[in-house]
Design a protein around this motif. Sequence first.
Motif, mmCIF file in Angstrom:
data_model
loop_
_atom_site.group_PDB
_atom_site.id
_atom_site.type_symbol
_atom_site.label_atom_id
_atom_site.label_comp_id
_atom_site.label_asym_id
_atom_site.label_seq_id
_atom_site.Cartn_x
_atom_site.Cartn_y
_atom_site.Cartn_z
ATOM 1 N N VAL A 63 0.853 -1.180 0.000
ATOM 2 C CA VAL A 63 0.000 0.000 0.000
ATOM 3 C C VAL A 63 0.893 1.236 0.000
ATOM 4 O O VAL A 63 2.118 1.140 0.051
ATOM 5 C CB VAL A 63 -0.941 0.009 1.222
ATOM 6 C CG1 VAL A 63 -1.871 -1.199 1.191
ATOM 7 C CG2 VAL A 63 -0.138 0.038 2.531
ATOM 8 N N PHE A 64 0.273 2.418 -0.051
ATOM 9 C CA PHE A 64 1.012 3.678 -0.059
ATOM 10 C C PHE A 64 0.575 4.526 1.128
ATOM 11 O O PHE A 64 -0.605 4.537 1.486
ATOM 12 C CB PHE A 64 0.769 4.429 -1.368
ATOM 13 C CG PHE A 64 1.240 3.687 -2.581
ATOM 14 C CD1 PHE A 64 2.517 3.894 -3.103
ATOM 15 C CD2 PHE A 64 0.424 2.744 -3.212
ATOM 16 C CE1 PHE A 64 2.960 3.197 -4.212
ATOM 17 C CE2 PHE A 64 0.858 2.044 -4.322
ATOM 18 C CZ PHE A 64 2.134 2.267 -4.822
ATOM 19 N N ALA A 65 1.533 5.215 1.729
ATOM 20 C CA ALA A 65 1.220 6.054 2.887
ATOM 21 C C ALA A 65 2.062 7.315 2.839
ATOM 22 O O ALA A 65 3.112 7.373 2.196
ATOM 23 C CB ALA A 65 1.472 5.291 4.184
ATOM 24 N N GLY A 66 1.594 8.348 3.543
ATOM 25 C CA GLY A 66 2.302 9.612 3.580
ATOM 26 C C GLY A 66 1.536 10.695 2.851
ATOM 27 O O GLY A 66 0.408 10.482 2.383
ATOM 28 N N GLU A 67 2.153 11.865 2.750
ATOM 29 C CA GLU A 67 1.522 12.999 2.098
ATOM 30 C C GLU A 67 2.521 13.727 1.217
ATOM 31 O O GLU A 67 3.727 13.728 1.499
ATOM 32 C CB GLU A 67 0.958 13.981 3.138
ATOM 33 C CG GLU A 67 -0.128 13.401 4.022
ATOM 34 C CD GLU A 67 -0.626 14.407 5.039
ATOM 35 O OE1 GLU A 67 -0.040 15.516 5.094
ATOM 36 O OE2 GLU A 67 -1.576 14.097 5.770
ATOM 37 N N GLY A 68 2.029 14.347 0.173
ATOM 38 C CA GLY A 68 2.866 15.179 -0.679
ATOM 39 C C GLY A 68 4.070 14.435 -1.219
ATOM 40 O O GLY A 68 3.953 13.346 -1.793
ATOM 41 N N ASP A 69 5.246 15.026 -1.003
ATOM 42 C CA ASP A 69 6.483 14.423 -1.502
ATOM 43 C C ASP A 69 6.934 13.237 -0.662
ATOM 44 O O ASP A 69 7.910 12.569 -1.014
ATOM 45 C CB ASP A 69 7.610 15.467 -1.526
ATOM 46 C CG ASP A 69 7.336 16.583 -2.527
ATOM 47 O OD1 ASP A 69 6.561 16.333 -3.479
ATOM 48 O OD2 ASP A 69 7.884 17.689 -2.353
ATOM 49 N N ALA A 70 6.258 12.987 0.450
ATOM 50 C CA ALA A 70 6.669 11.921 1.362
ATOM 51 C C ALA A 70 5.884 10.630 1.177
ATOM 52 O O ALA A 70 5.971 9.726 2.001
ATOM 53 C CB ALA A 70 6.545 12.398 2.807
ATOM 54 N N ILE A 71 5.105 10.506 0.109
ATOM 55 C CA ILE A 71 4.357 9.276 -0.139
ATOM 56 C C ILE A 71 5.317 8.159 -0.541
ATOM 57 O O ILE A 71 6.150 8.335 -1.425
ATOM 58 C CB ILE A 71 3.306 9.485 -1.243
ATOM 59 C CG1 ILE A 71 2.241 10.478 -0.785
ATOM 60 C CG2 ILE A 71 2.647 8.161 -1.628
ATOM 61 C CD1 ILE A 71 1.246 10.841 -1.876
#
Length: 264
Positions: A63-71
């Motif tokens: 899966v993918f987690a984080g926001e913006g450039d931190a995904i």
Amino acid sequence: MNERPDLMAKQLLIYERAVSVSAQRHRDWSVAAGRSYAFARGINAAPLVAAEFLPASLEYAIVFAGEGDAIMPSALLGVRGEENSFVGADGAWGGRYIPAFLRRYPFVFSRSEDGKTFSLCIDEEFEGLNQEGRGERLFDSEGARTQYLSTILDFATQYQTQFTATGRFCAKLRDLELLQPATAQFRLADGQTPSLSGFMTVDRERLRKLPDETLLQLARSDELELIHAHLHSLANITPMAQRLAAAPAAPATAPVEEPAPAEG
């Protein structure tokens, strides 16, 4: 009982005291790595790099987690906030493939404030770090880097290169607006109904609607293969949840709830 922790709330806390490796500080230190992954018992996800997608997708949900450039992508390891279903009571890893993020421990790269340089660090709280000569020395008697430390540095460097490339892949998914929030829900044999949130998956419908030229570019760059590996890996969520139960249990709903695409 209904738990709904966010993904990866404490994954980086496997490092308790990361210090830059140096001959001045660690000249007489050795590392007895062993094969215990007890240090990862309290994390429910581990970061992945793109090069790991194919082997990891055979037994983990990616899966993918984080926001913006931190995904970034991660392998799900548990359905509750501080529970790793792949670490046994004896610390042994219960899966065939072990994420490189965990194999790298107790080492990790730290980045300078300007982001231009990296330094290799070691968790000084790692139980295998010692001054009794057990395991592999970091430096020889003259303070020169040992072959062991050189091998570790090469591995960490390759990992960092892959990490950067994976960041570009995730940025493309974000720019194409393919990622959407998702929630995994389960019903375990003991009656508990945990759920897991704080992650994203690729929206299949949005993927289908991409222009032919964009799909061709994704295929030629092998990124489409990564997307398909991610989507197929979601079938591993239910078997992972069943590891926590004394007997196999069926999920309360579909393994992953995918909300309808946003309008517009």
